[in-house]
Design a protein around this motif. Structure first.
Motif, PDB file in Angstrom:
ATOM      1  N   SER A 281       0.831  -1.209   0.000  1.00 25.01           N
ATOM      2  CA  SER A 281       0.000   0.000   0.000  1.00 25.01           C
ATOM      3  C   SER A 281       0.865   1.257   0.000  1.00 25.01           C
ATOM      4  O   SER A 281       0.535   2.252  -0.653  1.00 25.01           O
ATOM      5  CB  SER A 281      -0.918   0.013   1.228  1.00 25.01           C
TER       6      SER A 281
ATOM      7  N   GLN B  70      -7.563   0.392   0.088  1.00 30.23           N
ATOM      8  CA  GLN B  70      -7.774  -0.871   0.794  1.00 30.23           C
ATOM      9  C   GLN B  70      -8.970  -0.755   1.736  1.00 30.23           C
ATOM     10  O   GLN B  70      -9.761  -1.665   1.876  1.00 30.23           O
ATOM     11  CB  GLN B  70      -6.504  -1.217   1.581  1.00 30.23           C
TER      12      GLN B  70
ATOM     13  N   ASP C 183      -6.231  -1.558  -4.547  1.00 34.54           N
ATOM     14  CA  ASP C 183      -5.619  -2.113  -3.342  1.00 34.54           C
ATOM     15  C   ASP C 183      -6.587  -3.138  -2.754  1.00 34.54           C
ATOM     16  O   ASP C 183      -7.555  -2.779  -2.097  1.00 34.54           O
ATOM     17  CB  ASP C 183      -5.305  -1.002  -2.335  1.00 34.54           C
ATOM     18  N   GLU C 184      -6.325  -4.393  -3.030  1.00 33.33           N
ATOM     19  CA  GLU C 184      -7.149  -5.511  -2.580  1.00 33.33           C
ATOM     20  C   GLU C 184      -8.610  -5.347  -2.960  1.00 33.33           C
ATOM     21  O   GLU C 184      -9.478  -5.199  -2.105  1.00 33.33           O
ATOM     22  CB  GLU C 184      -6.987  -5.698  -1.065  1.00 33.33           C
TER      23      GLU C 184
HETATM   24 MG    MG Z   1      -2.136  -2.766   2.212  1.00 35.37          MG
END
Ligand code: MG
Ligand code: ATP
Lengths: 268, 258
Positions: free
Chosen positions: A54, A98, A176-177
């Motif tokens: 991240s 995220q 992010d994810e």
């Molecule tokens: Mg992360």
């Protein structure tokens, strides 16, 4: 330079990172990252929790200031740009955080339309229509647009964040994810959407995920981050014969291997 | 010797650092107040929050203050039979001091805290980062509208507080102390000067700036989850109140000390 031209082998990468370093106090997170992302490709960065994936995205977006190194977007150096110039570069990007990071004072549709209204000066009702379309793209009914972020489930927030990231049709999209917290079916739908965005619409994608199945579906290339450096990168098709012990341990998810995990077994 | 000087020096340096950061923050916020685009919608929303929703608490504070002012000065002045000075005392103290200061402190508690909490939460939940990635400057979108709204709204609020406060004094003087209504009103109007009211409104504008600046500053720099946001809220209210009282003195000196 014309963008219509298909990628020549020597075309400059969309994003070029060299020697990127970032530490928080004594905690060295990125320790000389070198990475190229070609236009139109979809790169997935894998790596253990807390390895700085991240942080890497936030450095590229200028949300964190790198300690050293160079980041070029379309050949333009972005480290050290003024806030205003950086804003211009940021218009090329879309980012799914995220934590989704939705604006909780605004209804969902205004979250999705935010970049259109504020950045691109679109009319509110026009932006609202685009937002409704984006919501259906991520599998949400348009009526969800009237709700506030606090009224959504975790997976719904993630999808609203995704809709917001892609609403302005950015050239470069960071995820992010994207599928953490989604059920397997919805995860699959989102994977397909991301793959479509990069393959059909020509956007450049940079994603982070822990889910190897999803990583295989959305990526054309993968890179592994370990101890602040990229230890392997190559086409997705070659991930299973990388010959890299770190990658092998990671994709097999085995507890034994070269990856160093500070762990003590108190139950032994 | 050293153990005494060291923390002293450190505190002084920290103080200088904070002053510098705050000045930079204020300058950045102000520069965005002057340059387009302006977020009219946000400014309006903040003005309603600061002005309209503060009316009950500011109104109650003002009416009781005016009332107690009349009562106190009556019991005090009766000793040397100067009761007729009551309208004067009420008008001067309310318009010059108590109106702006009490309204300012009330708004500092309400608005300074709310702004710090809102912006602080946006900071720790990455909403400010999200703003930036959507190419929207947080100073322009969050800070400038609040500063503008604070400076524009507080004078209006204080004007209302002045009227209500003077009315409170009137109520007590007429219904409890038995003054003649028309004489009292006549005296009130006679003692009401433009300069007094104006100085109070200037104070109000400055207080509006201080309160919103402190709310934004502490919120913007908060870190570390819920606890950090709580800390930011406290800091915003305390620092706004202290700054407000010190600037109150400075402005009074500028206006009246000759
Ligand atoms: Mg992360
Ligand atoms: N704002 C910050 N201040 C201080 N340290 C930070 C900050 N952001 C991240 N870190 C540290 O940087 C390291 C990497 O964090 P990061 O969020 O990039 O991990 P990650 O690879 O994304 O992990 P995950 O897969 O769990 O999301 C962590 O050790 C974290 O403590």
């Amino acid at each position: 330079m014309s963008t219509a031209e298909p990628m020549a082998p020597d075309a400059p990468p969309k994003i070029r990172i060299r020697g990127l370093k970032k530490a928080f106090g004594s905690n060295v997170v990125l320790d000389g990252v070198d990475l190229d992302i070609a236009a139109g490709e979809s790169l997935v960065v894998i790596g253990g929790s807390g390895t700085g994936k991240s942080v890497l995205l936030k450095c590229i977006l200028g949300l964190l200031t790198p300690d050293a190194g160079s980041i070029q977007v379309d050949g333009e150096e972005t480290v050290g740009l003024s806030e205003r110039e950086m804003d211009r570069v940021r218009r090329k990007f879309g980012m799914l955080f995220q934590s989704a990071a939705l604006f909780d004072s605004l209804p969902v549709w205004e979250n999705v339309a935010f970049g259109l209204i504020q950045g691109k000066r679109a009319k509110r009702d026009e932006a609202r229509k685009i937002a409704a379309r984006r919501l259906t793209d991520v599998g949400l009914e348009p009526r969800v647009g009237e709700l506030y972020p606090a009224e959504l489930s975790g997976g719904m927030r993630k999808r609203v964040g995704l809709a917001r990231a892609i609403a302005t049709d950015p050239e470069i999209i960071f995820f992010d994810e994207p599928t953490t917290g989604l059920d397997p079916i919805m995860g699959h739908i989102i994977d397909n959407l991301i793959a479509k965005l990069t393959s059909k619409l020509g956007a450049t994608g940079l994603s982070i995920t822990h889910d190897m199945a999803s990583a295989r579906r959305i990526s054309t290339r993968m890179a592994m981050l370990y101890k602040g450096r990229i230890v392997w990168d190559g086409p997705t098709a070659e991930i299973d014969r990388s010959g890299n012990p770190y990658v092998e341990q990671f994709i097999n998810g085995s507890a034994e291997g070269p990856i160093d995990i500070p762990l003590q077994d108190h139950f032994a | 010797m050293v153990p005494v000087l060291q923390p002293l020096g450190r505190t002084f340096l920290a103080f200088l650092a904070v002053t510098g950061r705050l000045t930079l923050f204020a300058a950045r916020g102000l520069s965005h107040c002057a340059r387009p685009p302006f977020y009219g919608r946000s400014i309006l929303r903040q003005m309603i929050d600061i002005g309209y929703y503060s009316l009950p608490v500011v109104g109650l504070t003002a009416i009781f203050t005016g009332m107690v002012l009349a009562l106190q000065s009556y019991t005090g002045f009766a000793r040397f039979s100067a009761e007729s000075a009551i309208p004067n005392v009420v008008v001067v103290s309310i318009t010059r001091e108590l109106g702006p200061v009490l309204a300012g402190l009330m708004v500092a508690g309400r608005i300074g805290a709310a702004m710090a909490a809102e912006i602080g939460t946006m900071r720790v939940t990455e909403q400010i980062d999200a703003l930036v990635t959507l190419a929207t400057n947080p100073f322009k979108y969050l800070v400038a509208p609040r500063l503008i709204a604070g400076v524009l709204t507080l004078p209006v609020l204080v004007l209302v507080a002045d009227i209500i406060g003077i009315f409170g004094g009137y109520l007590v003087s007429i219904y409890k102390l038995g003054f003649n209504p028309s004489t009292y009103l006549k005296n009130t109007l006679e003692f009401l000067t433009f300069e007094d009211v104006f100085s109070g409104l200037v104070k109000a504008a400055v207080f509006g700036f201080i309160i919103t600046l402190m709310g934004c500053y502490h919120g913007y720099h908060s870190k570390g989850g819920a606890q950090g946001v709580g800390q930011a809220t406290t800091n915003a209210v305390v620092s706004a109140s202290i700054l407000l009282l010190s600037f109150n003195y400075i402005i009074t000196e500028l206006f009246f000390a000759r």
